[in-house]
Design an enzyme around this catalytic site. Structure first.
Site, PDB file in Angstrom:
ATOM      1  CB  ALA A 158      -4.714  -3.803  -3.040  1.00 45.05           C
ATOM      2  CB  THR A 159      -5.663  -0.473  -7.631  1.00 47.46           C
ATOM      3  OG1 THR A 159      -6.935  -0.751  -7.232  1.00 47.46           O
ATOM      4  CG2 THR A 159      -5.801  -0.321  -9.091  1.00 47.46           C
ATOM      5  CG  HIS A 190      -8.997   1.410   1.727  1.00 46.38           C
ATOM      6  ND1 HIS A 190     -10.337   1.427   1.405  1.00 46.38           N
ATOM      7  CD2 HIS A 190      -8.156   1.199   0.611  1.00 46.38           C
ATOM      8  CE1 HIS A 190     -10.452   0.861  -0.073  1.00 46.38           C
ATOM      9  NE2 HIS A 190      -9.137   0.751  -0.337  1.00 46.38           N
ATOM     10  CB  THR A 238       8.724  12.738  -2.468  1.00 45.17           C
ATOM     11  OG1 THR A 238       9.427  13.483  -3.512  1.00 45.17           O
ATOM     12  CG2 THR A 238       9.105  13.082  -1.117  1.00 45.17           C
ATOM     13  CB  CYS A 277     -14.715  -2.695  -7.761  1.00 42.72           C
ATOM     14  SG  CYS A 277     -13.590  -2.322  -6.304  1.00 42.72           S
TER      15      CYS A 277
HETATM   16  N1  PMP Z   1      -8.022  -6.728  -4.208  1.00 42.38           N
HETATM   17  C1  PMP Z   1      -9.220  -7.023  -3.558  1.00 42.38           C
HETATM   18  C2  PMP Z   1      -9.533  -8.324  -3.041  1.00 42.38           C
HETATM   19  C3  PMP Z   1     -10.162  -5.897  -3.207  1.00 42.38           C
HETATM   20  O1  PMP Z   1     -11.208  -6.156  -2.675  1.00 42.38           O
HETATM   21  C4  PMP Z   1      -9.886  -4.531  -3.344  1.00 42.38           C
HETATM   22  C5  PMP Z   1     -10.744  -3.330  -3.097  1.00 42.38           C
HETATM   23  N2  PMP Z   1     -12.009  -3.397  -3.633  1.00 42.38           N
HETATM   24  C6  PMP Z   1      -8.462  -4.301  -4.186  1.00 42.38           C
HETATM   25  C7  PMP Z   1      -7.960  -5.442  -4.607  1.00 42.38           C
HETATM   26  C8  PMP Z   1      -8.244  -2.918  -4.536  1.00 42.38           C
HETATM   27  O2  PMP Z   1      -7.690  -2.053  -3.353  1.00 42.38           O
HETATM   28  P1  PMP Z   1      -7.635  -0.597  -3.347  1.00 42.38           P
HETATM   29  O3  PMP Z   1      -8.662   0.031  -3.213  1.00 42.38           O
HETATM   30  O4  PMP Z   1      -6.630  -0.506  -2.092  1.00 42.38           O
HETATM   31  O5  PMP Z   1      -7.161  -0.129  -4.730  1.00 42.38           O
END
Ligand code: PMP
Length: 379
Positions: free
Chosen positions: A70-71, A200, A236, A322
């Site tokens: 998601a990042t 994940h 890729t 995080c």
């Molecule tokens: N958005 C939210 C709300 C999250 O909780 C997280 C993961 N802590 C992320 C984004 C980032 O996801 P990823 O670890 O897949 O980069």
């Protein structure tokens, strides 16, 4: 070990791992290769995307890009949309509640790229103030972004109310970070222009993400190269990741009702149990997503509590994995008006589809021991 840090990450389901390994060994072809094996891989990639649209009941509304998480999805969407809108609508609206992978992009766009950034006020229950959003809207707004479920406190944002407001502002793209919602609560995608997901968090693999986008032509690429994935994610294509993601997402979506019901019961059991402990507070709002329970122990540091639980084999987190290493007060809890001591002494328990009744019972037993260890310090 009792693992209660599922909002940070979850254990990969065996069938997802198996599918990843199998596709790596048997369908390792490059979907961009012109030979038969490549064409077969390309067909499977298209099918994987169709399957995700079908699983989420989206009637093929979205183009899908497989990302590393998601990042990456948030960066790709937010920068890509903002860059395209810069000349025509350079205001961006968000809230301070967002995950750093949104908030830091916002700050970068404001400080380094000259966008005008506005924050929606946050109410005491941690949801955004819809009336304030209304007052911020104008034709100059090109992008609005809000998470579906907050990763620190679990509050569910009024996504459909935001979408309703944005109907009157066709220039404004609506991006949603759905990471903590999928598989935990029923989701409604109406009016969402793009959505980030992360495998994940729902028993998929690390490094497995998605970006769903409606108007793909509205995104400026931030990764340049061979032009794969609509020119937006050169490199890729990782077909084994894509196919195993379909498996993970199907299991999460099809299991949402059952997971939601189970986790609500666990959530209620924990909240009721904690009421008997003097000096301990539930920070999470009622009616939040059931898998996140934020607890305050004013007088004790969150890190001390996490270590105390950890010594007894229970894995919990301070605020969020995080931000917990940065040692500053969590912005989400600050925005919700919690006192400094309650923020400093907060921990997050997060449940997942694999959490069992026995895990909850053990947590309660260990909680009593940890409480005895710290109760003298509680204010
Ligand atoms: N958005 C939210 C709300 C999250 O909780 C997280 C993961 N802590 C992320 C984004 C980032 O996801 P990823 O670890 O897949 O980069």
């Amino acid at each position: 070990m009792i693992y209660l840090d599922n909002a940070a990450t979850t254990k990969a389901d065996e069938s997802v791992v198996d599918s990843f390994v199998k596709v790596n060994q048997t369908l390792y072809f490059n979907p961009n290769s012109p030979h038969q094996a490549g064409l077969q891989a390309e067909k499977l990639l298209v099918q994987a995307k169709e399957e995700i649209n079908r699983t989420l009941d989206l009637a093929h509304q979205y183009e899908i890009i497989f990302t590393s998480g998601a990042t990456e999805s948030n960066n790709m969407a937010l920068k890509g949309i903002a860059y395209r809108k810069k000349e025509t609508a350079n205001e961006i609206i968000t809230s301070v509640l967002e995950h750093p992978s949104v908030l830091e992009v916002m700050r970068y766009l404001e400080e380094k790229q000259g966008f005008e950034l506005k924050y929606i006020n946050v109410k005491e229950d941690g949801t955004i103030d819809i009336d304030h959003l209304k007052s911020l809207m104008s034709d100059k707004v090109g992008l609005v972004t809000c998470m579906y479920v907050n990763n620190v406190m679990g509050q569910i944002q009024p996504i459909q109310d935001i979408a309703d407001i944005l109907k009157d502002y066709p220039r404004a793209h609506f991006h949603v970070d759905g990471v903590q919602a999928l598989g935990k609560i029923p989701m409604n995608f109406n009016g969402i222009d793009s959505l980030s997901l992360s495998g994940h968090k729902f028993n998929g693999l690390k490094g497995q993400g998605l970006l769903l986008i409606k108007n793909i032509q509205n995104i400026e690429p931030v990764i340049h190269g061979g032009g794969q994935e609509y020119g937006l994610r050169s490199g890729t294509v990782n077909l084994p990741m894509a196919i195993s993601m379909v498996k993970a997402i199907k299991q999460a979506v099809q299991g949402t009702e059952e997971t939601n019901r189970k986790l609500k019961l666990f959530n209620q059991a924990i909240v009721t149990f904690l009421k008997d402990f003097k000096g301990v507070y539930i920070n999470s709002p009622e009616n939040g997503a059931p898998h996140i329970i934020n607890i305050g122990f004013p007088g004790v540091k969150g890190e001390v509590l996490v270590n105390a639980f950890s010594k007894h084999g229970v894995m919990v987190s301070t605020t969020s994995a995080c931000s917990s290493k940065r040692g500053k007060l969590n912005e989400v809890l600050l925005a919700m008006g919690l006192s400094d001591s309650r923020i400093e002494g907060s921990i997050r328990i997060s449940l997942g589809a694999q959490t069992s009744e026995a895990d909850i019972q053990t947590f309660k037993d260990i909680f009593k021991m940890v409480y005895e260890e710290v109760k003298e310090l509680l204010k």
